[in-house]
Each structure stands twice: as structure tokens, then as C-alpha cells.
Design a protein around this motif. Structure first.
Motif, short mmCIF file in Angstrom:
data_model
loop_
_atom_site.label_atom_id
_atom_site.label_comp_id
_atom_site.label_asym_id
_atom_site.label_seq_id
_atom_site.Cartn_x
_atom_site.Cartn_y
_atom_site.Cartn_z
N LEU A 91 9.95 10.53 -5.29
CA LEU A 91 9.15 10.32 -4.06
C LEU A 91 8.83 8.84 -3.99
O LEU A 91 8.18 8.31 -4.89
N GLY A 92 9.26 8.18 -2.93
CA GLY A 92 8.93 6.77 -2.77
C GLY A 92 7.57 6.64 -2.12
O GLY A 92 7.23 7.39 -1.22
N VAL A 93 6.76 5.67 -2.59
CA VAL A 93 5.40 5.49 -2.08
C VAL A 93 5.37 4.45 -0.96
O VAL A 93 5.88 3.34 -1.13
N VAL A 94 4.76 4.84 0.17
CA VAL A 94 4.50 3.86 1.24
C VAL A 94 3.01 3.94 1.58
O VAL A 94 2.54 4.90 2.18
N ASN A 95 2.26 2.95 1.12
CA ASN A 95 0.82 2.91 1.35
C ASN A 95 0.51 2.05 2.56
O ASN A 95 0.68 0.83 2.52
N VAL A 96 0.06 2.71 3.65
CA VAL A 96 -0.29 1.97 4.87
C VAL A 96 -1.80 1.68 4.79
O VAL A 96 -2.60 2.26 5.52
N THR A 97 -2.16 0.84 3.84
CA THR A 97 -3.57 0.60 3.52
C THR A 97 -3.79 -0.89 3.24
O THR A 97 -2.86 -1.58 2.80
N PRO A 98 -5.01 -1.38 3.44
CA PRO A 98 -5.28 -2.78 3.09
C PRO A 98 -5.60 -2.95 1.61
O PRO A 98 -5.65 -4.07 1.11
N SER A 134 -4.66 -0.66 -1.41
CA SER A 134 -4.07 0.11 -2.51
C SER A 134 -3.95 -0.77 -3.74
O SER A 134 -3.81 -2.00 -3.63
N PHE A 135 -3.98 -0.14 -4.94
CA PHE A 135 -4.16 -0.94 -6.14
C PHE A 135 -2.98 -1.87 -6.42
O PHE A 135 -3.15 -2.95 -6.95
N SER A 136 -1.74 -1.47 -6.07
CA SER A 136 -0.62 -2.32 -6.44
C SER A 136 0.07 -2.99 -5.25
O SER A 136 0.79 -3.95 -5.41
N ASP A 137 -0.12 -2.45 -4.04
CA ASP A 137 0.61 -3.00 -2.90
C ASP A 137 -0.24 -3.06 -1.64
O ASP A 137 0.29 -3.07 -0.53
N GLY A 138 -1.57 -3.06 -1.81
CA GLY A 138 -2.46 -3.02 -0.65
C GLY A 138 -2.20 -4.17 0.32
O GLY A 138 -2.01 -5.31 -0.09
N GLY A 139 -2.18 -3.85 1.62
CA GLY A 139 -2.07 -4.89 2.64
C GLY A 139 -0.65 -5.23 3.03
O GLY A 139 -0.40 -5.74 4.11
N ARG A 140 0.30 -4.92 2.17
CA ARG A 140 1.68 -5.35 2.40
C ARG A 140 2.32 -4.61 3.57
O ARG A 140 3.17 -5.16 4.27
N LEU A 141 1.91 -3.34 3.78
CA LEU A 141 2.62 -2.49 4.75
C LEU A 141 1.71 -2.01 5.87
O LEU A 141 1.93 -0.95 6.45
N LEU A 142 0.68 -2.79 6.21
CA LEU A 142 -0.26 -2.34 7.24
C LEU A 142 0.39 -2.30 8.63
O LEU A 142 0.03 -1.48 9.46
N ARG A 143 1.36 -3.19 8.88
CA ARG A 143 2.03 -3.16 10.18
C ARG A 143 3.05 -2.03 10.18
O ARG A 143 3.82 -1.90 9.23
#
Ligand code: HH2
Length: 273
Positions: free
Chosen positions: A15-22, A24-33
Motif C-alpha cells: 500500500l503506497g502512502v499519500v498523506n494530504v496533510t500539512p 504528517s511525521f515524514s512527509d507533511g506538507g509535501r502533497l497538500l496540493r
């Protein structure tokens, strides 16, 4: 009705993780758009993810949670644009899950195991969706404040068995459910290590086991940094391979290609034994 989860997602599936959050502990903010999140999801599927887990609320230690409106605003535009892709929605909110299933998601990943909003069970049953039930001691705000167990493995096992019975009572077919020990959710480094080392005891419950150890802080701490907030990919893959050997079926990870490759080789070696 959907086929059993183990048929749709045979061992090992990533399962690949996509966190749409500002935050998240390891990738927060990267995928908000939304376009960034959609591109990330497509990239993870191309790297070999069987499904992508989209989340709009961070559950990192200390986090406070987000409102329904905010969570929907984050995930809806992403899921809408991935209607053709296999998706899981990482949420504890019934309304978020309902919307995601309407838009084509096929799995609900609830880190509270249907305790936060028990009516989520009806949404999963009515939507004919797969479900991940995860163990967590306490709640994210304070879960890492001195967690204690007599025997972490038997307590997590009893909890997952009870939540599975709850889900089945609510009309969710048992063969649509997978179980997750909740690595890092109300656990010390030692608790995480013991759960992973004795994962075969959880697999003995008879449902596929999902493990989410990817980049988690206990890995950095095992490597000698007592203040680490994340762990490296190398250690994440090592844990996934050992969990696979002990019966884990699904792996929730940020670095898909490395895990797909590691698990493929592990499977070849295990098959030759
Ligand atoms: N871990 C996280 C979030 N959701 N779901 C399951 N089933 N198992 C897990 O171990 C798990 C999970 C935490 O990781 P991440 O999504 O990267 O971070 P954050 O919660 O800070 O967004």
C-alpha cells in the motif's frame, strides 16, 4: 460482493502512502496540493503499489485531529481525480469514508478500529468495502506517554480479535477485513520490536496482517538516535521483509519501489527454502 481481501491483495501487497496533510511525521506538507498528491499516487502505482492509501488527517504522536470539513477538503479533490485507481481511505470518520467509497475507493483504513465512530462499520458494510482494523493504545494526542502492557502481543491480539468480531456483527464479511498491530501507536521501541518479532501470533488470527513500520521513529531510535522522529528506508525494508517472513501480507509504505523489490527477493528466497 467483492472477492476475499487475500484474493484481491495477495501476499505480499504494498500500500503506497499519500498523506494530504500539512503535518504528517515524514512527509507533511509535501502533497497538500491536489495535483501533487495525484501525481504521487500515480507514481506509487507505477512503482508497484497494489493500492494507494490516501489520508487527510495526521495521526503522528501529539497530533490533535482535524474537522470533517477540513479532512474532506483535503482528500475529496484527490480521490475524485483517481477514480480509476485502487484506493484506500485512511480515516476514522464515517462521512469521509462514505464520500471516498462513493468516489470509487475500495478500502477503509481506520486507525481507531471502528471505535472513534462506530457507525463507520455500517458505511463499510453498505459500501461493500475492504477494511483495515488497527490497534492503538490511547489516542494520538497522548499515546506515547509511557504506554504499558503486561504482554503486548497477547493484548494486541485480543483487541484485534474483539474488533474483528465487532465488524462482523455489524455486517462486514470477515473475508473483507485485515488486521494491523499499529506499529508506533501507543508503543515503546521494545513493544514495536516484540510485536514484529512475534507477528506470527497475530497472523494466527486467520486474517491477513498489515504492517505499517515505514520510516517510523522507532527505527531511527534503534539505530542510536534517541531523539529521532523518523527512520531510514533501509531499516523500513528490513522490517517489512522480516514481517513478511512471519506471515504479514500487506505493507503500508512511503517508499514503494524499495519495498516491492525487497519483498520480491524475500519471496523468492522463502520459496526456495
Ligand atoms: N501509520 C500511520 C497512519 N496510518 N494506518 C495503518 N493501518 N497502519 C499504520 O501503521 C499507520 C496507518 C502513520 O504514518 P503516516 O501516515 O506516514 O503519518 P501521519 O499519521 O503523521 O500522517
Amino acid at each position: 460482493m467483492r472477492p476475499p481481501l487475500e484474493q484481491a491483495f495477495p501476499r505480499p501487497s504494498v500500500l503506497g502512502v499519500v498523506n494530504v496533510t500539512p503535518d504528517s511525521f515524514s512527509d507533511g506538507g509535501r502533497l497538500l496540493r491536489p495535483d501533487a498528491a495525484v501525481a504521487e499516487a500515480r507514481g506509487l502505482l507505477a512503482e508497484g503499489a497494489a493500492i494507494v492509501d490516501v489520508g487527510g488527517e495526521s495521526t503522528r504522536p501529539g497530533s490533535e485531529g482535524v474537522s470533517l470539513e477540513e479532512e474532506l477538503a483535503r482528500v475529496e479533490p484527490v480521490i475524485e481525480r483517481l477514480a480509476d485507481a485502487p484506493l484506500s481511505i485512511d480515516t476514522s470518520k464515517a462521512d469521509v469514508a462514505r464520500r471516498a467509497l462513493e468516489l470509487g475507493a475500495c478500502m477503509v483504513n481506520d486507525v481507531t478500529a471502528l471505535r472513534s465512530e462506530p457507525e463507520l462499520a455500517g458505511v463499510v458494510a453498505d459500501g461493500d468495502a475492504y477494511l483495515c482494523l488497527m490497534h492503538m493504545l490511547g489516542e494520538p494526542r497522548m499515546m506515547q506517554d509511557e504506554p504499558r502492557y503486561d504482554d503486548v502481543v497477547s493484548e494486541v491480539k485480543a483487541f484485534l480479535d474483539e474488533r474483528l468480531a465487532f465488524a462482523v456483527d455489524a455486517g462486514i464479511p470477515e473475508e473483507h477485513v485485515c488486521l494491523d498491530p499499529g506499529i508506533g501507536f501507543g508503543k515503546t521501541v521494545e513493544h514495536n520490536v516484540e510485536l514484529l518479532g512475534r507477528l506470527d501470533e497475530l497472523a494466527a488470527l486467520g486474517r491477513p496482517v498489515l504492517v505499517g513500520a515505514s520510516r517510523k521513529r522507532f527505527l531511527g531510535r534503534l539505530l542510536g538516535d534517541p531523539d529521532a522522529l523518523t527512520g531510514p528506508v533501509s531499516a523500513s525494508v528490513a522490517v517489512a521483509v522480516l514481517a513478511y517472513e512471519r506471515g504479514a501480507s500487506l505493507f503500508r509504505v512511503h517508499d514503494v519501489r524499495e519495498h516491492v523489490e525487497g519483498l520480491k527477493v524475500a519471496g523468492a528466497v522463502a520459496g526456495a527454502a
